[in-house]
Design a protein around this motif. Sequence first.
Motif, short mmCIF file in Angstrom:
data_model
loop_
_atom_site.label_atom_id
_atom_site.label_comp_id
_atom_site.label_asym_id
_atom_site.label_seq_id
_atom_site.Cartn_x
_atom_site.Cartn_y
_atom_site.Cartn_z
N GLU A 1 38.06 40.49 42.08
CA GLU A 1 38.10 38.98 40.85
C GLU A 1 37.75 38.99 39.67
OE1 GLU A 1 36.81 35.34 43.65
OE2 GLU A 1 39.15 35.69 44.47
N GLU A 2 36.81 39.89 39.05
CA GLU A 2 35.92 39.84 38.27
C GLU A 2 36.82 41.03 37.49
OE1 GLU A 2 32.14 42.17 39.25
OE2 GLU A 2 31.12 40.04 40.03
N LEU A 3 38.02 41.29 38.03
CA LEU A 3 38.33 41.92 36.95
C LEU A 3 39.74 41.72 36.42
CD1 LEU A 3 38.71 45.42 39.09
CD2 LEU A 3 37.68 45.35 36.50
N PHE A 4 40.26 40.03 37.33
CA PHE A 4 41.23 39.97 36.88
C PHE A 4 41.77 38.79 35.12
CE2 PHE A 4 41.75 36.94 41.43
CZ PHE A 4 42.58 38.09 41.84
N PRO A 5 40.14 38.74 34.43
CA PRO A 5 40.49 38.54 32.79
C PRO A 5 40.51 39.99 32.30
CG PRO A 5 38.09 37.72 33.41
CD PRO A 5 38.92 38.15 34.77
N THR B 1 41.35 31.51 46.81
CA THR B 1 41.57 31.50 45.09
C THR B 1 41.78 33.19 45.19
OG1 THR B 1 39.33 30.10 45.91
CG2 THR B 1 39.61 31.42 44.07
N PHE B 2 41.69 33.70 45.02
CA PHE B 2 42.05 35.64 45.51
C PHE B 2 43.97 35.37 45.39
CE2 PHE B 2 43.34 39.02 47.35
CZ PHE B 2 42.87 39.79 46.62
N ALA B 3 44.50 34.85 46.24
CA ALA B 3 45.58 35.18 46.29
C ALA B 3 46.74 34.27 44.98
CB ALA B 3 46.40 34.05 47.41
N THR B 4 45.57 33.24 44.84
CA THR B 4 46.21 32.42 43.61
C THR B 4 45.78 33.12 42.15
OG1 THR B 4 45.47 30.07 44.72
CG2 THR B 4 45.95 30.03 41.93
N GLY B 5 44.92 33.71 42.35
CA GLY B 5 44.69 34.76 41.10
C GLY B 5 46.03 36.20 40.89
N ILE B 6 46.21 36.58 42.78
CA ILE B 6 46.66 38.00 41.97
C ILE B 6 48.22 37.76 41.65
CG2 ILE B 6 48.34 39.38 43.72
CD1 ILE B 6 45.20 40.11 43.63
N ARG B 7 48.71 35.74 42.41
CA ARG B 7 50.05 35.21 42.33
C ARG B 7 50.30 35.22 40.14
NH1 ARG B 7 49.91 32.21 47.74
NH2 ARG B 7 51.74 33.73 48.34
N GLN B 8 49.30 34.41 40.06
CA GLN B 8 49.14 34.21 38.18
C GLN B 8 49.50 35.33 37.49
OE1 GLN B 8 45.63 31.66 38.56
NE2 GLN B 8 46.31 30.26 38.80
#
Length: 375
Positions: free
Chosen positions: A204-208, A306-313
């Motif tokens: 998740e730290e890599l999402f940004p 939360t993790f899955a939502t980030g991947i989908r977005q």
Amino acid sequence: MTTSEEPAGFWSYVHADNDAEHGRILRLCQLIEAEYSLITGNEIHMFVDRTDIGWGDKWRKTIDDALAATTFFIPIVTARYLQRTECRRELIQFSKHAERRGVKELLLPILYSAVSDLEENSEDEVEAIIASTQYENWTALRLEEEHSAKYRTSINKLALRLAEIAETIAERPEIIDVGSEIDLLDDEDADNAPGILDSMAEVEELFPVWTKTIETLTSEINEIGDIFTEYAPQMQSAGQAGRSAGASAKLAVARRLAGELNPIADRIISTGSQYADQTLRMDGAISGILLSVANDSTYDRDGFKTFATGIRQLRDAGEKAIHALDGVHESAQNVGSMSRDLRKPLGKIARAIQRFTDGQGLFDEWVRRIDEIEG
């Protein structure tokens, strides 16, 4: 020579290539199956049509199951194959899957016709993957008569190689999940090893970072759109001149347009490659998380949500950017036909789309697996 299990394989090819070869590519598959059976006494079943339900079911099981049986992926590599989005996506997915399981040999490309830049340091991810394997070079053999001794000897060599790989892998300890080696640690090390939530937090730290890459691409797309908007009236005005003067005027405009597009096209290729590289590097970690969650009914559902939502977005944002880039490229094709000066930047944009799509394919696969877990 015998093997302890009957392997299977995905015969990945482009139908247009098989048509151009008058069916030789599919006959090659059948000849290898027959030769394998002859020399081992066992069968090897090749899935040859990705539109068949059998292909889809077997493919999903192979990609999702870390303990899948020996299953080869045999891409028939041609210039046309490297241009097909679905072919590229399958090859990347299988390559990462085989890498996680420690069985890279199961990816066995057949170079059917010569392609340029087939090098391990190629900027094209798929070409780099193929070049890193011990692929079979069939570029001269495809011109041989199918009943010739040279052709039959090569069939035998290929079948022997499949049998030897299957036998070697059957004797090798299974790697359950390269991304998470906690099962191999002693008690003290296992206590200190990262858990699933820790792994999800790291990803998740890599999402940004991914978000920034997509935003950069979107900005570059808008920049191209603005340039075309600026040059459209100039092109129209040039076309209103007389035939000879109009052609010269339009050519001059096209050359100025190409000059402005070139540096942006270079940046877009860099952005597309960066996006593909980011997803390829993280596939092991994300696939390891998904595999662990799928096998653990007690996982933290809120944390995973939360993790899955980030991947989908991220998947949705990437998909939106690709559609926008496709639209710009499609509009530019009409202008590109006016001058060969424009073909260079437009070719770069096409390659950028391809690389961005390579990365997007992994996001699509992660979301598919998330849907199955949550379903």
